[in-house]
Design an enzyme around this catalytic site. Structure first.
Site, PDB file in Angstrom:
ATOM      1  CG  ASP A   1       0.536  -2.334   6.349  1.00 20.74           C
ATOM      2  OD1 ASP A   1      -0.387  -2.476   7.181  1.00 20.74           O
ATOM      3  OD2 ASP A   1       0.419  -1.632   5.321  1.00 20.74           O
TER       4      ASP A   1
ATOM      5  CB  CYS B   1      -3.619   3.168  -1.588  1.00 15.21           C
ATOM      6  SG  CYS B   1      -4.915   4.330  -1.241  1.00 15.21           S
TER       7      CYS B   1
ATOM      8  CE  LYS C   1      -7.443  -0.449   6.049  1.00 13.76           C
ATOM      9  NZ  LYS C   1      -8.197   0.106   4.947  1.00 13.76           N
TER      10      LYS C   1
ATOM     11  CG  HIS D   1      -1.895   0.983   1.420  1.00 17.31           C
ATOM     12  ND1 HIS D   1      -1.630   2.289   1.770  1.00 17.31           N
ATOM     13  CD2 HIS D   1      -3.239   0.904   1.276  1.00 17.31           C
ATOM     14  CE1 HIS D   1      -2.770   2.967   1.835  1.00 17.31           C
ATOM     15  NE2 HIS D   1      -3.766   2.152   1.535  1.00 17.31           N
TER      16      HIS D   1
HETATM   17  N1  PLP Z   1      -1.777  -0.553   4.632  1.00 14.79           N
HETATM   18  C1  PLP Z   1      -2.712  -1.347   4.102  1.00 14.79           C
HETATM   19  C2  PLP Z   1      -2.347  -2.740   3.667  1.00 14.79           C
HETATM   20  C3  PLP Z   1      -4.026  -0.880   3.964  1.00 14.79           C
HETATM   21  O1  PLP Z   1      -4.956  -1.672   3.425  1.00 14.79           O
HETATM   22  C4  PLP Z   1      -4.327   0.443   4.389  1.00 14.79           C
HETATM   23  C5  PLP Z   1      -5.686   0.990   4.195  1.00 14.79           C
HETATM   24  O2  PLP Z   1      -6.319   0.785   3.181  1.00 14.79           O
HETATM   25  C6  PLP Z   1      -3.327   1.211   4.947  1.00 14.79           C
HETATM   26  C7  PLP Z   1      -2.060   0.692   5.057  1.00 14.79           C
HETATM   27  C8  PLP Z   1      -3.589   2.606   5.433  1.00 14.79           C
HETATM   28  O3  PLP Z   1      -4.439   2.611   6.532  1.00 14.79           O
HETATM   29  P1  PLP Z   1      -4.944   3.978   7.159  1.00 14.79           P
HETATM   30  O4  PLP Z   1      -5.391   4.837   6.016  1.00 14.79           O
HETATM   31  O5  PLP Z   1      -6.080   3.594   8.060  1.00 14.79           O
HETATM   32  O6  PLP Z   1      -3.804   4.568   7.902  1.00 14.79           O
END
Ligand code: PLP
Length: 410
Positions: A204, A368, A230, A127
């Site tokens: 992550d 993303c 989530k 991401h």
């Molecule tokens: N990393 C992963 C794998 C994600 O799916 C997401 C959110 O879609 C994020 C990071 C970022 O999360 P947040 O926007 O809640 O900080």
């Protein structure tokens, strides 16, 4: 472990108010859980209960409301410690989510150690939150971010990752579960490889904690991050788990109230971790809600959730295989119930927009994960992401809706 049979799932579903709403006159089929999950009534009640019954600031007021709020808020740290099986609650920093947690590690842990020529190794399926913060600090230092390749199925190529670890590698950032493909990465192997070379690893876990039992003590990673929304919790909540020695060595990132020991105009001294990294008034209501969300998951059992989701995952794959023109992006053998797809000749946004008219919520876009889209040569995909509360009937509704969408666009 009590298995999640249909009647239990229906009883649990009934605890999520949004799951019984209608969209465009149709019962909502919510298949966008990887984006954000729905919230059970107990979480909604915990958030509103704080404002209704004990609204006060945390950690600074000695009056009753302040102490009640502090106790409930700190309950989130305890809940997260259990969720991740962390050795100690002092190793849990409460953040606004994964993004803030990764930025904290980037600026406080890694940036001070980074020099020109250094490398930060991530995977091709990250991401943007696990790419861009590293790029920002790499640019300042003259370092660079490199990506470990994946195969066409969307699986990490472990040998190639191992070959990319060099004496210049300062950190490996790897997602536990891919938000776009659903791939479950062999993070324990990555940690073992990295440890043998003395390289710290950040995992992550944003898409892992809703689906899998996580044990950072067994995993032995340096950092583990996740986001609360989530996991059936409120937005603006999340956490960083870090090894004790890393936290002890990390300077503050945000300055302000609650992170200091003493302040004078000649200089300040700082609180011990984790409070050193928690400047200012936090999302109190949100964390009280997250504590409740974790209790909710515990009351079901993460292994029961995982078992239920395996059934849903296999049922989904079986149904997708029967849809003409449906191309699944990523076919990893180890996967969570998250599926990216394209329909031949139709833009993903059109698929998602028309599905919405059928009451079905899916995400479309690049998720993303631009580099991943580039790898597959697609501008965007549509994505179905399931939670334990989804049903086989909903999968059937989805497939019928998708057939109708295809027929309309032909
Ligand atoms: N990393 C992963 C794998 C994600 O799916 C997401 C959110 O879609 C994020 C990071 C970022 O999360 P947040 O926007 O809640 O900080």
């Amino acid at each position: 472990m009590t298995a999640l049979d249909e009647s239990r799932v229906m009883a649990l579903r009934a605890q999520f108010p949004q799951l019984s709403r209608r969209v465009h006159g149709k019962p909502l089929v919510y298949f966008d859980n990887a984006n954000t999950a729905q919230k059970p009534q107990s979480v909604i009640d915990a958030v509103s209960g704080y404002y209704r019954e004990c609204n006060g600031n945390v950690a600074r007021a000695v009056h009753t409301l302040g102490s009640e709020a502090t106790e409930l808020y700190e309950g989130a740290r305890d809940a997260i410690t259990r969720l991740l099986n962390a050795p100690s609650r002092d190793q849990i920093v409460l953040t606004s989510g994964t993004t803030q947690a990764i930025n904290l590690v980037a600026y406080s842990f890694l940036a001070p150690r980074l020099v020109a020529g250094d490398e930060i190794l991530v995977s091709h399926m990250e991401h943007h939150a696990n790419i861009v913060p590293w790029q920002l600090i790499a640019e300042r230092a003259g370092a660079r971010v490199i990506a470990a390749p994946i195969n066409e199925a969307g699986e990490l190529l472990l040998d190639e990752l191992a070959a990319l670890i060099s004496p210049r590698t300062r950190l490996i950032g790897i997602t536990h579960v891919s938000n776009a493909l659903g791939t479950i990465n062999p993070v324990a192997e990555v940690v073992a490889l990295a440890k043998a070379r003395g390289v710290p690893v950040l995992v992550d876990g944003s898409q892992a904690v809703p689906h899998l039992a996580v044990d950072v003590t067994a995993l032995d990673c340096d950092f583990y991050v996740f986001t609360g929304h989530k996991l059936f919790g409120p937005t603006g909540t999340g956490a960083l788990y870090a090894r004790r020695e890393h936290l002890a060595a990390m300077p503050p990132f945000f300055g302000g109230g609650e992170m200091i020991r003493t302040v004078s105009f000649t200089g300040s001294t700082f609180a011990d971790p984790p409070h050193r990294f928690e400047a200012g008034t936090p999302n109190i209501a949100g964390f009280i809600g997250l504590a409740e969300a974790i209790r909710f998951v515990e009351s079901i059992g993460i292994n029961a959730i995982a078992e239920r989701e395996r059934v849903l995952r296999d049922a989904a794959l079986e149904r997708f295989a029967g849809v003409e023109g449906f191309r699944l992006i990523g076919q990893a053998r180890q996967r969570a119930p998250v599926f990216s797809f394209v329909i031949d000749g139709v833009h993903a946004h059109d698929v998602a927009t028309l599905l919405d008219f059928e009451g079905v919520a899916v995400r479309s876009g690049h998720h993303c994960a631009h580099p991943l889209m580039q790898f597959y040569g697609v501008p965007a995909t549509a994505r179905v992401s399931l939670a334990f509360y989804n049903t086989i009937e909903e999968l059937d509704v989805f497939v019928t809706a998708l057939e109708r969408v295809r027929a309309r666009l032909r």
